[in-house]
Write a protein that holds these residues in place. Structure first.
Motif, PDB file in Angstrom:
ATOM      1  N   LEU A  21       0.818  -1.211   0.000  1.00 47.05           N
ATOM      2  CA  LEU A  21       0.000   0.000   0.000  1.00 47.05           C
ATOM      3  C   LEU A  21       0.853   1.263   0.000  1.00 47.05           C
ATOM      4  N   LYS A  22       0.458   2.219  -0.832  1.00 50.24           N
ATOM      5  CA  LYS A  22       1.126   3.514  -0.849  1.00 50.24           C
ATOM      6  C   LYS A  22       0.873   4.258   0.460  1.00 50.24           C
ATOM      7  N   PRO A  23       1.753   5.180   0.843  1.00 47.93           N
ATOM      8  CA  PRO A  23       1.490   5.994   2.038  1.00 47.93           C
ATOM      9  C   PRO A  23       0.128   6.678   1.940  1.00 47.93           C
ATOM     10  N   ARG A  24      -0.606   6.645   3.038  1.00 48.04           N
ATOM     11  CA  ARG A  24      -1.947   7.228   3.138  1.00 48.04           C
ATOM     12  C   ARG A  24      -2.964   6.516   2.243  1.00 48.04           C
ATOM     13  N   GLY A  25      -2.625   5.301   1.825  1.00 43.52           N
ATOM     14  CA  GLY A  25      -3.580   4.505   1.059  1.00 43.52           C
ATOM     15  C   GLY A  25      -4.707   4.006   1.943  1.00 43.52           C
ATOM     16  N   GLY A  26      -5.766   3.505   1.306  1.00 47.02           N
ATOM     17  CA  GLY A  26      -6.944   3.072   2.051  1.00 47.02           C
ATOM     18  C   GLY A  26      -7.085   1.564   2.106  1.00 47.02           C
ATOM     19  N   VAL A  27      -7.792   1.081   3.125  1.00 46.39           N
ATOM     20  CA  VAL A  27      -8.046  -0.349   3.264  1.00 46.39           C
ATOM     21  C   VAL A  27      -9.528  -0.595   3.540  1.00 46.39           C
ATOM     22  N   MET A  28      -9.992  -1.776   3.106  1.00 43.94           N
ATOM     23  CA  MET A  28     -11.335  -2.236   3.431  1.00 43.94           C
ATOM     24  C   MET A  28     -11.241  -3.703   3.814  1.00 43.94           C
ATOM     25  N   LEU A  29     -11.838  -4.047   4.938  1.00 43.58           N
ATOM     26  CA  LEU A  29     -11.817  -5.422   5.419  1.00 43.58           C
ATOM     27  C   LEU A  29     -13.238  -5.900   5.677  1.00 43.58           C
ATOM     28  N   ALA A  30     -13.644  -6.946   4.964  1.00 44.37           N
ATOM     29  CA  ALA A  30     -14.925  -7.593   5.226  1.00 44.37           C
ATOM     30  C   ALA A  30     -14.673  -8.693   6.255  1.00 44.37           C
ATOM     31  N   ILE A  31     -15.040  -8.431   7.503  1.00 47.35           N
ATOM     32  CA  ILE A  31     -14.785  -9.397   8.580  1.00 47.35           C
ATOM     33  C   ILE A  31     -15.888 -10.450   8.604  1.00 47.35           C
ATOM     34  N   LYS A  32     -15.492 -11.711   8.501  1.00 48.70           N
ATOM     35  CA  LYS A  32     -16.418 -12.837   8.619  1.00 48.70           C
ATOM     36  C   LYS A  32     -16.222 -13.423  10.010  1.00 48.70           C
ATOM     37  N   ALA A  33     -17.087 -13.061  10.937  1.00 46.40           N
ATOM     38  CA  ALA A  33     -16.882 -13.416  12.342  1.00 46.40           C
ATOM     39  C   ALA A  33     -16.756 -14.918  12.548  1.00 46.40           C
ATOM     40  N   ARG A  34     -17.567 -15.704  11.867  1.00 48.23           N
ATOM     41  CA  ARG A  34     -17.557 -17.151  12.074  1.00 48.23           C
ATOM     42  C   ARG A  34     -16.303 -17.808  11.517  1.00 48.23           C
ATOM     43  N   SER A  35     -15.630 -17.152  10.604  1.00 46.07           N
ATOM     44  CA  SER A  35     -14.364 -17.685  10.103  1.00 46.07           C
ATOM     45  C   SER A  35     -13.202 -17.365  11.038  1.00 46.07           C
ATOM     46  N   VAL A  36     -13.351 -16.326  11.840  1.00 47.37           N
ATOM     47  CA  VAL A  36     -12.290 -15.931  12.776  1.00 47.37           C
ATOM     48  C   VAL A  36     -12.348 -16.784  14.032  1.00 47.37           C
ATOM     49  N   ASP A  37     -13.524 -16.847  14.672  1.00 46.80           N
ATOM     50  CA  ASP A  37     -13.662 -17.596  15.922  1.00 46.80           C
ATOM     51  C   ASP A  37     -15.136 -17.862  16.194  1.00 46.80           C
ATOM     52  N   VAL A  38     -15.547 -19.130  16.066  1.00 47.52           N
ATOM     53  CA  VAL A  38     -16.963 -19.465  16.251  1.00 47.52           C
ATOM     54  C   VAL A  38     -17.365 -19.471  17.722  1.00 47.52           C
ATOM     55  N   THR A  39     -16.391 -19.432  18.627  1.00 45.09           N
ATOM     56  CA  THR A  39     -16.707 -19.472  20.065  1.00 45.09           C
ATOM     57  C   THR A  39     -17.029 -18.093  20.629  1.00 45.09           C
ATOM     58  N   LYS A  40     -16.745 -17.044  19.879  1.00 49.35           N
ATOM     59  CA  LYS A  40     -16.978 -15.683  20.357  1.00 49.35           C
ATOM     60  C   LYS A  40     -18.183 -15.067  19.659  1.00 49.35           C
ATOM     61  N   THR A  41     -18.772 -14.063  20.278  1.00 50.28           N
ATOM     62  CA  THR A  41     -19.866 -13.343  19.634  1.00 50.28           C
ATOM     63  C   THR A  41     -19.304 -12.530  18.468  1.00 50.28           C
ATOM     64  N   PRO A  42     -20.091 -12.320  17.422  1.00 52.49           N
ATOM     65  CA  PRO A  42     -19.617 -11.514  16.309  1.00 52.49           C
ATOM     66  C   PRO A  42     -19.101 -10.141  16.753  1.00 52.49           C
ATOM     67  N   SER A  43     -19.792  -9.502  17.692  1.00 51.37           N
ATOM     68  CA  SER A  43     -19.369  -8.167  18.138  1.00 51.37           C
ATOM     69  C   SER A  43     -17.972  -8.188  18.735  1.00 51.37           C
ATOM     70  N   SER A  44     -17.659  -9.218  19.534  1.00 48.93           N
ATOM     71  CA  SER A  44     -16.331  -9.296  20.136  1.00 48.93           C
ATOM     72  C   SER A  44     -15.262  -9.593  19.089  1.00 48.93           C
ATOM     73  N   VAL A  45     -15.624 -10.383  18.078  1.00 44.76           N
ATOM     74  CA  VAL A  45     -14.679 -10.651  16.985  1.00 44.76           C
ATOM     75  C   VAL A  45     -14.388  -9.370  16.216  1.00 44.76           C
ATOM     76  N   PHE A  46     -15.437  -8.617  15.885  1.00 46.54           N
ATOM     77  CA  PHE A  46     -15.233  -7.357  15.163  1.00 46.54           C
ATOM     78  C   PHE A  46     -14.304  -6.431  15.954  1.00 46.54           C
ATOM     79  N   LYS A  47     -14.554  -6.349  17.249  1.00 46.09           N
ATOM     80  CA  LYS A  47     -13.751  -5.469  18.103  1.00 46.09           C
ATOM     81  C   LYS A  47     -12.293  -5.889  18.123  1.00 46.09           C
ATOM     82  N   SER A  48     -12.030  -7.191  18.237  1.00 43.18           N
ATOM     83  CA  SER A  48     -10.647  -7.661  18.307  1.00 43.18           C
ATOM     84  C   SER A  48      -9.925  -7.497  16.975  1.00 43.18           C
ATOM     85  N   GLU A  49     -10.621  -7.726  15.855  1.00 43.72           N
ATOM     86  CA  GLU A  49      -9.997  -7.548  14.543  1.00 43.72           C
ATOM     87  C   GLU A  49      -9.689  -6.072  14.271  1.00 43.72           C
ATOM     88  N   VAL A  50     -10.600  -5.201  14.670  1.00 43.96           N
ATOM     89  CA  VAL A  50     -10.356  -3.765  14.527  1.00 43.96           C
ATOM     90  C   VAL A  50      -9.153  -3.344  15.367  1.00 43.96           C
TER      91      VAL A  50
END
Length: 231
Positions: free
Chosen positions: A172-201
């Motif tokens: 990425l170039k300096p000051r470039g932008g990013v977009m992440l589509a978080i799939k909560a169930r692919s990260v950790d099925v034992t946690k609530t989606p909200s907690s997964v989003f928070k930890s990934e952020v």
């Protein structure tokens, strides 16, 4: 013939609202390859310009825009690194947005999806470059990717934020932008989606990415969120 009204999106370049009689307002992009659909989407012509309707139930980027995201780093004439391009549904709309003056590097690991991406989409779109590789190892495709203005990540793996950050650091170039589509169930099925989003952020923040917006994608995608940031 039913009436059709087309208006440019209020803030996002290359994205349009198409209002159809009896059907309401729909998202669309200008078709880079007139006459050719990618995934069965409707094609509509208005004043000699062909538009592709963009289904938020088939595309997380479309869902994010419909849910109120009004600033994205993907725009005309930029270079985009797209991680997890799959068979090209959303990537083809990104191709429309960046136009002929832009580039979309499409990284995909699954062989079947890669074949569909190459044969059905990239073969007809010169601004899309397919790369058969694992996004977890960005150094492996260094010879094929130039510096980019944006990184878009949509992968069904754990450590999604880490994968995005690793690629952003590499390409990425300096000051470039990013977009992440978080799939909560692919990260950790034992946690609530909200907690997964928070930890990934939090991972993104620790890697130097300033978070600009987080939006959940229901009802279009369950347990998904889109994160927009700048590096």
């Amino acid at each position: 013939m039913a009436s059709v009204r087309v208006e440019a999106h209020e803030k996002i370049q290359g994205v349009y609202w198409v209002t159809l009689e009896h059907e309401g307002k729909r998202l669309a992009t200008v078709n880079l390859t007139p006459g050719r659909a990618v995934y069965g989407e409707r094609l509509l012509t208005r004043k000699n310009v062909e538009y592709r309707l963009w289904d938020p139930y088939r595309s997380k980027l479309a869902a994010a825009i419909v849910k109120g995201v009004d600033a994205i780093p993907i725009k005309p004439h930029v270079k985009v690194l797209y991680l997890g391009a799959a068979s090209g549904t959303t990537a083809s709309h990104v191709s429309d947005i960046v136009e002929h003056g832009g580039l979309v590097y499409c990284v995909e690991f699954a062989p079947r999806a890669m074949r569909e991406l190459v044969d059905n989409v990239c073969a007809h779109r010169p601004n899309m470059h397919p790369i058969s590789a694992d996004a977890r190892f960005p150094e492996r495709y260094r010879a094929m990717v130039q510096r980019v203005d944006a990184v878009y990540c949509d992968i069904a793996q754990p450590e999604q934020a880490k994968v995005l950050a690793d690629n952003a650091e590499t390409y990425l170039k300096p000051r470039g932008g990013v977009m992440l589509a978080i799939k909560a169930r692919s990260v950790d099925v034992t946690k609530t989606p909200s907690s997964v989003f928070k930890s990934e952020v939090e991972v993104l923040k620790q890697r130097g990415i300033a978070i600009q917006k987080v939006v959940r994608l229901e009802p279009y995608e369950k347990d998904h969120a889109m994160v927009i940031g700048a590096y």
